[in-house]
Scaffold this active site. Structure first.
Site, PDB file in Angstrom:
ATOM      1  N   HIS A  37     -12.291  -1.935   7.056  1.00 51.07           N
ATOM      2  CA  HIS A  37     -11.922  -3.001   7.990  1.00 51.07           C
ATOM      3  C   HIS A  37     -11.080  -2.399   9.107  1.00 51.07           C
ATOM      4  CE1 HIS A  37      -8.542  -2.508   5.228  1.00 51.07           C
ATOM      5  NE2 HIS A  37      -7.863  -2.618   6.352  1.00 51.07           N
ATOM      6  N   HIS A 120      -7.975   1.526  14.425  1.00 48.45           N
ATOM      7  CA  HIS A 120      -8.626   2.527  13.569  1.00 48.45           C
ATOM      8  C   HIS A 120      -9.246   1.840  12.368  1.00 48.45           C
ATOM      9  CE1 HIS A 120      -4.835   1.746  11.561  1.00 48.45           C
ATOM     10  NE2 HIS A 120      -5.474   2.077  10.442  1.00 48.45           N
TER      11      HIS A 120
HETATM   12  O1  3AM Z   1      -6.451  -0.588   7.344  1.00 50.56           O
HETATM   13  P1  3AM Z   1      -5.289   0.295   7.274  1.00 50.56           P
HETATM   14  O2  3AM Z   1      -5.378   1.333   6.235  1.00 50.56           O
HETATM   15  O3  3AM Z   1      -4.860   0.850   8.561  1.00 50.56           O
HETATM   16  O4  3AM Z   1      -2.385   0.689   5.398  1.00 50.56           O
HETATM   17  C1  3AM Z   1      -2.578  -0.673   5.121  1.00 50.56           C
HETATM   18  C2  3AM Z   1      -3.891  -1.170   5.614  1.00 50.56           C
HETATM   19  O5  3AM Z   1      -4.094  -0.670   6.906  1.00 50.56           O
HETATM   20  C3  3AM Z   1      -1.641  -1.495   5.946  1.00 50.56           C
HETATM   21  O6  3AM Z   1      -2.235  -2.780   5.969  1.00 50.56           O
HETATM   22  C4  3AM Z   1      -3.629  -2.654   5.783  1.00 50.56           C
HETATM   23  C5  3AM Z   1      -4.070  -3.478   4.606  1.00 50.56           C
HETATM   24  O7  3AM Z   1      -3.375  -3.102   3.465  1.00 50.56           O
HETATM   25  N1  3AM Z   1      -0.304  -1.552   5.396  1.00 50.56           N
HETATM   26  C6  3AM Z   1       0.046  -1.599   4.104  1.00 50.56           C
HETATM   27  N2  3AM Z   1       1.381  -1.633   4.000  1.00 50.56           N
HETATM   28  C7  3AM Z   1       1.890  -1.599   5.239  1.00 50.56           C
HETATM   29  C8  3AM Z   1       3.195  -1.604   5.788  1.00 50.56           C
HETATM   30  N3  3AM Z   1       4.284  -1.677   5.010  1.00 50.56           N
HETATM   31  C9  3AM Z   1       0.810  -1.525   6.138  1.00 50.56           C
HETATM   32  N4  3AM Z   1       0.970  -1.489   7.468  1.00 50.56           N
HETATM   33  C10 3AM Z   1       2.239  -1.497   7.921  1.00 50.56           C
HETATM   34  N5  3AM Z   1       3.319  -1.555   7.123  1.00 50.56           N
END
Ligand code: 3AM
Length: 179
Positions: A37, A120
């Site tokens: 996603h 991304h």
């Molecule tokens: O799709 P991505 O991988 O960029 O990394 C987590 C994921 O992003 C991000 O939220 C998305 C769904 O889980 N994520 C998880 N914890 C986070 C945090 N504490 C976070 N992004 C920012 N701060």
């Protein structure tokens, strides 16, 4: 409390393309295709009233639909990489949508991280070191010209994220159509 984030879902053909790209890279801890996603805003743990307010704010947003292209590859984490991602071609429409979703979340009382939005799609969450990193960077350089066909963005999605144990489990809570 429910752990949530707002993201773009990806069409099956794009997921498939990204899966094939991922398989051509020496990755560990790949994100499974069904979990791919494009995160707009990570909302974190929300109580019911805040989730309800965020939902109302998202529902009231009016943004036009647009196309975007997923292209290129990158590493998050600077000198100590921790995630491999496919990038996104510069898109004003995407930046405006993301800013609108972030604004609606803040208005609902969600405390958002202030870090800059880097569009991304995460392909793998893993910390390549030494020879693994050399191999990965070599493969990424060979595939740097990677690009998908245009992806039509006609909605965004509020997801629930359940971590526990191995792979995160994402559940759709609501879809918000773009005009
Ligand atoms: O799709 P991505 O991988 O960029 O990394 C987590 C994921 O992003 C991000 O939220 C998305 C769904 O889980 N994520 C998880 N914890 C986070 C945090 N504490 C976070 N992004 C920012 N701060």
């Amino acid at each position: 409390m429910i752990r949530t984030f707002a993201a773009l879902d990806l069409p099956a053909a794009t997921r498939d393309r990204l899966r094939m790209l991922g398989e051509m890279l020496p990755l560990k801890r790949r994100v499974p295709p069904e979990n791919l996603h494009l995160t707009l805003v990570f909302l974190g743990e929300l109580d019911d009233p805040t989730l309800e307010s965020a939902h109302d704010g998202f529902d009231a947003l009016r943004h036009p639909a647009f196309d975007l292209r997923i292209e290129g590859l990158g590493l998050f984490g600077g000198d100590r990489p921790r995630a491999v991602y496919a990038g996104v071609a510069p898109s004003e429409a995407l930046m405006r949508l993301q800013a609108g979703v972030a604004r609606a979340a803040r208005t609902a009382g969600v405390a958002l991280a202030t870090r800059r939005f880097v569009p991304h799609v995460t392909l793998a969450r893993w910390q390549p070191r030494g020879p693994d990193l050399v191999r990965l960077e070599h493969a990424m350089a060979q595939m740097s010209g990677f690009a998908t066909d245009p992806v039509e963005v006609t909605e965004f999605v509020l997801y629930r994220s359940d971590l526990g144990g191995g792979q995160a489990r994402y559940t759709e809570l609501c879809r918000y159509p773009l005009a």
